[in-house]
Design a protein around this motif. Sequence first.
Motif, PDB file in Angstrom:
ATOM      1  N   UNK A   4       0.830  -1.210   0.000  1.00 48.84           N
ATOM      2  CA  UNK A   4       0.000   0.000   0.000  1.00 48.84           C
ATOM      3  C   UNK A   4       0.861   1.255   0.000  1.00 48.84           C
ATOM      4  N   UNK A   5       2.183   1.088  -0.218  1.00 49.81           N
ATOM      5  CA  UNK A   5       3.163   2.184  -0.234  1.00 49.81           C
ATOM      6  C   UNK A   5       3.308   2.882   1.114  1.00 49.81           C
ATOM      7  N   UNK A   6       3.109   2.139   2.193  1.00 46.30           N
ATOM      8  CA  UNK A   6       3.389   2.644   3.531  1.00 46.30           C
ATOM      9  C   UNK A   6       4.808   2.243   3.921  1.00 46.30           C
ATOM     10  N   UNK A   7       5.483   3.101   4.660  1.00 43.49           N
ATOM     11  CA  UNK A   7       6.818   2.798   5.159  1.00 43.49           C
ATOM     12  C   UNK A   7       6.704   2.249   6.575  1.00 43.49           C
ATOM     13  N   UNK A   8       7.240   1.053   6.788  1.00 38.80           N
ATOM     14  CA  UNK A   8       7.155   0.380   8.083  1.00 38.80           C
ATOM     15  C   UNK A   8       8.575   0.111   8.572  1.00 38.80           C
ATOM     16  N   UNK A   9       8.874   0.555   9.785  1.00 36.78           N
ATOM     17  CA  UNK A   9      10.208   0.388  10.348  1.00 36.78           C
ATOM     18  C   UNK A   9      10.480  -1.070  10.703  1.00 36.78           C
ATOM     19  N   UNK A  10      11.706  -1.526  10.378  1.00 34.66           N
ATOM     20  CA  UNK A  10      12.193  -2.849  10.768  1.00 34.66           C
ATOM     21  C   UNK A  10      13.556  -2.612  11.428  1.00 34.66           C
ATOM     22  N   UNK A  11      13.543  -2.220  12.704  1.00 30.01           N
ATOM     23  CA  UNK A  11      14.803  -1.892  13.378  1.00 30.01           C
ATOM     24  C   UNK A  11      15.747  -3.094  13.462  1.00 30.01           C
ATOM     25  N   UNK A  12      17.008  -2.792  13.618  1.00 31.62           N
ATOM     26  CA  UNK A  12      18.052  -3.788  13.784  1.00 31.62           C
ATOM     27  C   UNK A  12      17.657  -4.768  14.891  1.00 31.62           C
ATOM     28  N   UNK A  13      17.689  -6.057  14.579  1.00 28.00           N
ATOM     29  CA  UNK A  13      17.371  -7.094  15.565  1.00 28.00           C
ATOM     30  C   UNK A  13      15.888  -7.371  15.740  1.00 28.00           C
ATOM     31  N   UNK A  14      15.034  -6.708  14.994  1.00 30.08           N
ATOM     32  CA  UNK A  14      13.584  -6.883  15.133  1.00 30.08           C
ATOM     33  C   UNK A  14      13.015  -7.740  14.009  1.00 30.08           C
ATOM     34  N   UNK A  15      11.785  -8.220  14.228  1.00 31.34           N
ATOM     35  CA  UNK A  15      11.065  -9.017  13.234  1.00 31.34           C
ATOM     36  C   UNK A  15       9.751  -8.324  12.916  1.00 31.34           C
ATOM     37  N   UNK A  66      -0.564 -11.485  -0.134  1.00 31.96           N
ATOM     38  CA  UNK A  66      -0.286 -10.371   0.777  1.00 31.96           C
ATOM     39  C   UNK A  66       0.712  -9.397   0.162  1.00 31.96           C
ATOM     40  N   UNK A  67       1.683  -9.903  -0.588  1.00 35.83           N
ATOM     41  CA  UNK A  67       2.727  -9.076  -1.182  1.00 35.83           C
ATOM     42  C   UNK A  67       3.203  -9.743  -2.472  1.00 35.83           C
ATOM     43  N   UNK A  68       3.798  -8.958  -3.348  1.00 38.47           N
ATOM     44  CA  UNK A  68       4.378  -9.515  -4.575  1.00 38.47           C
ATOM     45  C   UNK A  68       5.825  -9.074  -4.764  1.00 38.47           C
ATOM     46  N   UNK A  69       6.333  -8.324  -3.790  1.00 35.94           N
ATOM     47  CA  UNK A  69       7.721  -7.876  -3.792  1.00 35.94           C
ATOM     48  C   UNK A  69       8.116  -7.494  -2.372  1.00 35.94           C
ATOM     49  N   UNK A  70       9.421  -7.482  -2.128  1.00 37.40           N
ATOM     50  CA  UNK A  70       9.942  -7.011  -0.848  1.00 37.40           C
ATOM     51  C   UNK A  70      10.971  -5.930  -1.167  1.00 37.40           C
ATOM     52  N   UNK A  71      10.708  -4.707  -0.719  1.00 40.64           N
ATOM     53  CA  UNK A  71      11.639  -3.598  -0.891  1.00 40.64           C
ATOM     54  C   UNK A  71      11.974  -3.049   0.491  1.00 40.64           C
ATOM     55  N   UNK A  72      13.289  -3.018   0.774  1.00 38.35           N
ATOM     56  CA  UNK A  72      13.777  -2.512   2.046  1.00 38.35           C
ATOM     57  C   UNK A  72      14.702  -1.328   1.796  1.00 38.35           C
ATOM     58  N   UNK A  73      14.539  -0.319   2.621  1.00 36.84           N
ATOM     59  CA  UNK A  73      15.305   0.913   2.482  1.00 36.84           C
ATOM     60  C   UNK A  73      16.054   1.201   3.774  1.00 36.84           C
ATOM     61  N   UNK A  74      17.132   1.970   3.635  1.00 40.91           N
ATOM     62  CA  UNK A  74      17.864   2.500   4.780  1.00 40.91           C
ATOM     63  C   UNK A  74      17.738   4.020   4.718  1.00 40.91           C
ATOM     64  N   UNK A  75      17.389   4.626   5.836  1.00 46.35           N
ATOM     65  CA  UNK A  75      17.223   6.077   5.901  1.00 46.35           C
ATOM     66  C   UNK A  75      18.572   6.709   6.234  1.00 46.35           C
ATOM     67  N   UNK A  76      19.116   7.437   5.264  1.00 49.45           N
ATOM     68  CA  UNK A  76      20.391   8.118   5.444  1.00 49.45           C
ATOM     69  C   UNK A  76      20.172   9.604   5.230  1.00 49.45           C
TER      70      UNK A  76
END
Length: 128
Positions: free
Chosen positions: A46-57, A78-88
């Motif tokens: 749905x183009x929402x950004x969801x945090x996945x902090x270090x060490x979390x699931x 539920x999904x058709x791709x996995x895109x993960x970003x790092x905020x710099x």
Amino acid sequence: MKKLFLLLLVPLILATQCEDDLDSGFETTYLIENTSSLDLTYLSPEDNLVQVPLGETLILGSTLNSVTSPILPSEAFIFNRIKLYNNQNDNFILVYNQEPITNELWEFSEPTVNEFEYKLIITDDLLD
């Protein structure tokens, strides 16, 4: 006589009700586990950004199946791709992209009877 009939009928109804609950479905859950050295952000369908902090699931969601087999990640709705970003510095940099979904990268387990789990474990080696 009516009381005796009711006493015999109630256990039958309860037994039938419990049997229906067991046959209602088998759940498959999909997770992302961040074991990398970065805090990550997941871009949802749905183009929402969801945090996945270090060490979390992060639980992406789950699906039900009417047969006793799991639903592969590539077949999940539920999904058709996995895109993960790092905020710099307020810039989101794409560091992981799985499109199309590759089942071999997901770790399968069966935590309890009739429950299946697929976990995508993100390590530094997987990140771009």
